[in-house]
Design a protein around this motif. Structure first.
Motif, PDB file in Angstrom:
ATOM      1  N   ALA A 147      40.735  30.988  26.582  1.00  0.00           N
ATOM      2  CA  ALA A 147      41.140  31.983  27.578  1.00  0.00           C
ATOM      3  C   ALA A 147      39.903  32.480  28.304  1.00  0.00           C
ATOM      4  CB  ALA A 147      41.868  33.140  26.905  1.00  0.00           C
ATOM      5  N   ILE A 148      39.976  32.569  29.630  1.00  0.00           N
ATOM      6  CA  ILE A 148      38.827  32.965  30.438  1.00  0.00           C
ATOM      7  C   ILE A 148      39.253  34.033  31.445  1.00  0.00           C
ATOM      8  CG2 ILE A 148      37.566  30.797  30.174  1.00  0.00           C
ATOM      9  CD1 ILE A 148      38.764  29.840  32.792  1.00  0.00           C
ATOM     10  N   ASP A 149      38.273  34.732  31.987  1.00  0.00           N
ATOM     11  CA  ASP A 149      38.553  35.794  32.954  1.00  0.00           C
ATOM     12  C   ASP A 149      38.569  35.288  34.393  1.00  0.00           C
ATOM     13  OD1 ASP A 149      38.704  37.711  30.937  1.00  0.00           O
ATOM     14  OD2 ASP A 149      36.554  38.149  31.048  1.00  0.00           O
ATOM     15  N   SER A 150      37.796  34.248  34.665  1.00  0.00           N
ATOM     16  CA  SER A 150      37.748  33.681  36.013  1.00  0.00           C
ATOM     17  C   SER A 150      37.351  32.220  35.909  1.00  0.00           C
ATOM     18  CB  SER A 150      36.756  34.441  36.906  1.00  0.00           C
ATOM     19  OG  SER A 150      35.427  34.239  36.451  1.00  0.00           O
ATOM     20  N   ALA A 151      37.608  31.480  36.965  1.00  0.00           N
ATOM     21  CA  ALA A 151      37.304  30.045  36.939  1.00  0.00           C
ATOM     22  C   ALA A 151      36.997  29.561  38.343  1.00  0.00           C
ATOM     23  CB  ALA A 151      38.478  29.251  36.374  1.00  0.00           C
ATOM     24  N   ARG A 152      36.107  28.600  38.418  1.00  0.00           N
ATOM     25  CA  ARG A 152      35.877  27.917  39.686  1.00  0.00           C
ATOM     26  C   ARG A 152      36.912  26.806  39.837  1.00  0.00           C
ATOM     27  NH1 ARG A 152      32.996  27.215  43.940  1.00  0.00           N
ATOM     28  NH2 ARG A 152      32.712  25.133  44.818  1.00  0.00           N
ATOM     29  N   VAL A 153      37.537  26.758  40.999  1.00  0.00           N
ATOM     30  CA  VAL A 153      38.522  25.723  41.294  1.00  0.00           C
ATOM     31  C   VAL A 153      37.820  24.565  41.984  1.00  0.00           C
ATOM     32  CG1 VAL A 153      40.661  25.167  42.499  1.00  0.00           C
ATOM     33  CG2 VAL A 153      40.336  27.450  41.522  1.00  0.00           C
ATOM     34  N   GLU A 154      37.906  23.390  41.377  1.00  0.00           N
ATOM     35  CA  GLU A 154      37.353  22.165  41.935  1.00  0.00           C
ATOM     36  C   GLU A 154      38.500  21.269  42.386  1.00  0.00           C
ATOM     37  OE1 GLU A 154      33.251  21.814  39.370  1.00  0.00           O
ATOM     38  OE2 GLU A 154      35.104  21.165  38.375  1.00  0.00           O
ATOM     39  N   GLY A 163      56.285  25.341  48.102  1.00  0.00           N
ATOM     40  CA  GLY A 163      55.556  24.188  48.629  1.00  0.00           C
ATOM     41  C   GLY A 163      54.060  24.384  48.536  1.00  0.00           C
ATOM     42  N   THR A 164      53.619  25.602  48.829  1.00  0.00           N
ATOM     43  CA  THR A 164      52.210  25.975  48.714  1.00  0.00           C
ATOM     44  C   THR A 164      52.143  27.390  48.146  1.00  0.00           C
ATOM     45  OG1 THR A 164      52.129  26.900  50.961  1.00  0.00           O
ATOM     46  CG2 THR A 164      51.527  24.559  50.702  1.00  0.00           C
ATOM     47  N   LEU A 165      50.966  27.784  47.714  1.00  0.00           N
ATOM     48  CA  LEU A 165      50.731  29.162  47.300  1.00  0.00           C
ATOM     49  C   LEU A 165      49.245  29.465  47.407  1.00  0.00           C
ATOM     50  CD1 LEU A 165      50.623  29.566  43.447  1.00  0.00           C
ATOM     51  CD2 LEU A 165      51.077  27.356  44.473  1.00  0.00           C
ATOM     52  N   ARG A 166      48.956  30.742  47.446  1.00  0.00           N
ATOM     53  CA  ARG A 166      47.571  31.207  47.465  1.00  0.00           C
ATOM     54  C   ARG A 166      47.339  32.064  46.240  1.00  0.00           C
ATOM     55  NH1 ARG A 166      45.567  35.872  49.006  1.00  0.00           N
ATOM     56  NH2 ARG A 166      47.429  36.451  50.232  1.00  0.00           N
ATOM     57  N   ILE A 167      46.269  31.777  45.520  1.00  0.00           N
ATOM     58  CA  ILE A 167      45.838  32.589  44.378  1.00  0.00           C
ATOM     59  C   ILE A 167      44.483  33.176  44.752  1.00  0.00           C
ATOM     60  CG2 ILE A 167      45.243  32.623  41.941  1.00  0.00           C
ATOM     61  CD1 ILE A 167      47.036  30.178  41.570  1.00  0.00           C
ATOM     62  N   GLY A 168      44.427  34.483  44.922  1.00  0.00           N
ATOM     63  CA  GLY A 168      43.204  35.060  45.469  1.00  0.00           C
ATOM     64  C   GLY A 168      42.978  34.497  46.860  1.00  0.00           C
ATOM     65  N   GLU A 169      41.832  33.844  47.047  1.00  0.00           N
ATOM     66  CA  GLU A 169      41.522  33.241  48.348  1.00  0.00           C
ATOM     67  C   GLU A 169      41.630  31.721  48.324  1.00  0.00           C
ATOM     68  OE1 GLU A 169      41.119  35.077  51.022  1.00  0.00           O
ATOM     69  OE2 GLU A 169      41.433  36.830  49.717  1.00  0.00           O
ATOM     70  N   VAL A 170      42.154  31.167  47.239  1.00  0.00           N
ATOM     71  CA  VAL A 170      42.220  29.711  47.086  1.00  0.00           C
ATOM     72  C   VAL A 170      43.659  29.249  47.278  1.00  0.00           C
ATOM     73  CG1 VAL A 170      41.758  27.756  45.561  1.00  0.00           C
ATOM     74  CG2 VAL A 170      40.273  29.776  45.496  1.00  0.00           C
ATOM     75  N   ARG A 171      43.835  28.240  48.137  1.00  0.00           N
ATOM     76  CA  ARG A 171      45.170  27.705  48.411  1.00  0.00           C
ATOM     77  C   ARG A 171      45.439  26.463  47.545  1.00  0.00           C
ATOM     78  NH1 ARG A 171      45.311  25.570  53.721  1.00  0.00           N
ATOM     79  NH2 ARG A 171      43.108  25.111  53.308  1.00  0.00           N
ATOM     80  N   GLY A 197      36.798  27.275  45.249  1.00  0.00           N
ATOM     81  CA  GLY A 197      36.507  28.699  45.197  1.00  0.00           C
ATOM     82  C   GLY A 197      36.757  29.223  43.806  1.00  0.00           C
ATOM     83  N   ARG A 198      36.806  30.535  43.663  1.00  0.00           N
ATOM     84  CA  ARG A 198      37.027  31.151  42.358  1.00  0.00           C
ATOM     85  C   ARG A 198      38.353  31.890  42.345  1.00  0.00           C
ATOM     86  NH1 ARG A 198      32.901  30.520  38.960  1.00  0.00           N
ATOM     87  NH2 ARG A 198      34.039  31.741  37.394  1.00  0.00           N
ATOM     88  N   ILE A 199      39.010  31.824  41.192  1.00  0.00           N
ATOM     89  CA  ILE A 199      40.189  32.644  40.947  1.00  0.00           C
ATOM     90  C   ILE A 199      39.915  33.463  39.685  1.00  0.00           C
ATOM     91  CG2 ILE A 199      41.793  31.108  42.112  1.00  0.00           C
ATOM     92  CD1 ILE A 199      42.618  30.009  39.397  1.00  0.00           C
ATOM     93  N   ALA A 200      40.638  34.574  39.526  1.00  0.00           N
ATOM     94  CA  ALA A 200      40.351  35.481  38.411  1.00  0.00           C
ATOM     95  C   ALA A 200      41.619  36.194  37.994  1.00  0.00           C
ATOM     96  CB  ALA A 200      39.283  36.498  38.827  1.00  0.00           C
ATOM     97  N   LEU A 201      41.575  36.730  36.781  1.00  0.00           N
ATOM     98  CA  LEU A 201      42.661  37.582  36.318  1.00  0.00           C
ATOM     99  C   LEU A 201      42.872  38.717  37.302  1.00  0.00           C
ATOM    100  CD1 LEU A 201      41.818  37.915  32.494  1.00  0.00           C
ATOM    101  CD2 LEU A 201      43.471  36.370  33.574  1.00  0.00           C
ATOM    102  N   GLY A 202      44.131  39.012  37.583  1.00  0.00           N
ATOM    103  CA  GLY A 202      44.459  40.076  38.518  1.00  0.00           C
ATOM    104  C   GLY A 202      44.587  39.631  39.947  1.00  0.00           C
ATOM    105  N   ASP A 203      44.174  38.412  40.282  1.00  0.00           N
ATOM    106  CA  ASP A 203      44.299  37.928  41.650  1.00  0.00           C
ATOM    107  C   ASP A 203      45.750  37.935  42.104  1.00  0.00           C
ATOM    108  OD1 ASP A 203      41.628  37.520  42.137  1.00  0.00           O
ATOM    109  OD2 ASP A 203      41.691  35.335  41.992  1.00  0.00           O
ATOM    110  N   GLU A 204      45.962  38.268  43.363  1.00  0.00           N
ATOM    111  CA  GLU A 204      47.295  38.225  43.932  1.00  0.00           C
ATOM    112  C   GLU A 204      47.748  36.767  44.098  1.00  0.00           C
ATOM    113  OE1 GLU A 204      49.685  40.302  47.648  1.00  0.00           O
ATOM    114  OE2 GLU A 204      47.596  39.691  47.937  1.00  0.00           O
ATOM    115  N   VAL A 205      49.029  36.549  43.857  1.00  0.00           N
ATOM    116  CA  VAL A 205      49.633  35.230  44.031  1.00  0.00           C
ATOM    117  C   VAL A 205      50.655  35.339  45.151  1.00  0.00           C
ATOM    118  CG1 VAL A 205      50.992  33.406  42.936  1.00  0.00           C
ATOM    119  CG2 VAL A 205      49.300  34.696  41.598  1.00  0.00           C
TER     120      VAL A 205
END
Length: 275
Positions: free
Chosen positions: A18-25, A203-211, A263-271
């Protein structure tokens, strides 16, 4: 809706972190499923067949090191340097360099079967299958079919209701079934809010600033029937999931996502779902 859980599984089929944030590759969350296990012939080995793998957990230490532990002892594992790759049966992978022999022996002793730990050196070379929603240029870690797996707390709550009702049918005096842990489903991203199984239709979604793009709904296997604490296999939740969520001869829970951005996503990010 927001992110309530983030997980990586550094070694495919071992317990995750379990992690608090992650880089999306492009091929998934950084550090997720870049290691895998094979038998001496190079055939991949997963917890579907060898449940004892789930007694081991892996965590990312830094960019070049993971730690595998069995609850008491642990071993550090470095990215292989200078070791020739060996044949592996992971689809569209072909070859992968092995970890040091002492690491493979440490794992083998604990699961009672000779295994080799291998590293996916270049994830850009493993394309995502079109049968699982992959498009030209989509690549993949050693995950089965998609870069990122998303699950919903609302969907799990609905499944729990179904399982409880099924248990009451079987034995009216037994009370509610044991709570289902989301860990059974081995997600990368867990979200709250919304209606159960809304995620099927995004079809698509945004988590934080990452699509992300939804590749497909995720078909589920016997691994979900293994209790992550006791490593004992039962009938649920596949038995009940099959009653409510079966089509094309499979049972379904969660969605596989393909990153459209880095980019990065984290706990609490809006979906935010798209079309």
């Amino acid at each position: 809706m927001h992110v309530t859980g983030l997980w990586i599984h550094p070694v495919k089929s071992l317990g995750g972190q379990a992690i608090d944030s992650a880089r999306v590759e492009p091929w998934g969350l950084e550090g997720d499923r870049r290691w895998g296990l094979v038998d001496p012939s190079g055939e991949k080995v997963t917890a579907r067949d060898l449940h004892a793998l789930l007694r081991l957990h892996a965590e990312q230490v830094d960019d070049e090191t993971i730690r595998i532990h069995d609850g008491g002892e642990s071993i550090l594992v470095d990215i292989p340097l200078g070791l020739p790759p060996i044949p592996v049966s992971h689809a569209r992978q072909g070859f992968a360099p092995p970890a040091d022999q002492d690491v493979s022996e440490w794992i083998s002793e604990r699961v009672g079967r000779p295994l080799r730990l291998v590293w996916q050196e270049e994830p850009t070379q493993r394309r995502m299958s079109g049968a699982h929603g992959g498009l030209v240029g989509d690549t993949l870690s050693l995950a089965d079919a998609g870069p990122v797996l998303l699950t919903s707390e609302a969907s799990l709550a609905q499944l729990q209701e179904w399982v409880d009702a099924r248990a009451a049918e079987d034995d009216p005096g037994a009370g509610a079934a044991l709570p289902l842990s989301m860990v059974r489903f081995r997600p990368n991203v867990v979200i709250d809010g919304g209606e159960p199984f809304d995620e099927d239709g995004w079809g698509t979604l945004r988590i934080g600033e990452v699509r992300f793009r939804t590749a497909e709904v995720c078909d589920r296997c016997v691994m979900t029937t293994i209790d992550p604490e006791t490593i004992v296999a039962g009938k649920e939740p596949i038995r009940t999931l099959a009653r409510h969520r079966t089509w094309d001869g499979k049972t379904w829970f969660g969605t596989r996502l393909v990153p459209l951005d880095e980019g990065r996503i984290a706990l609490g990010d809006e979906v935010v779902p798209g079309d």
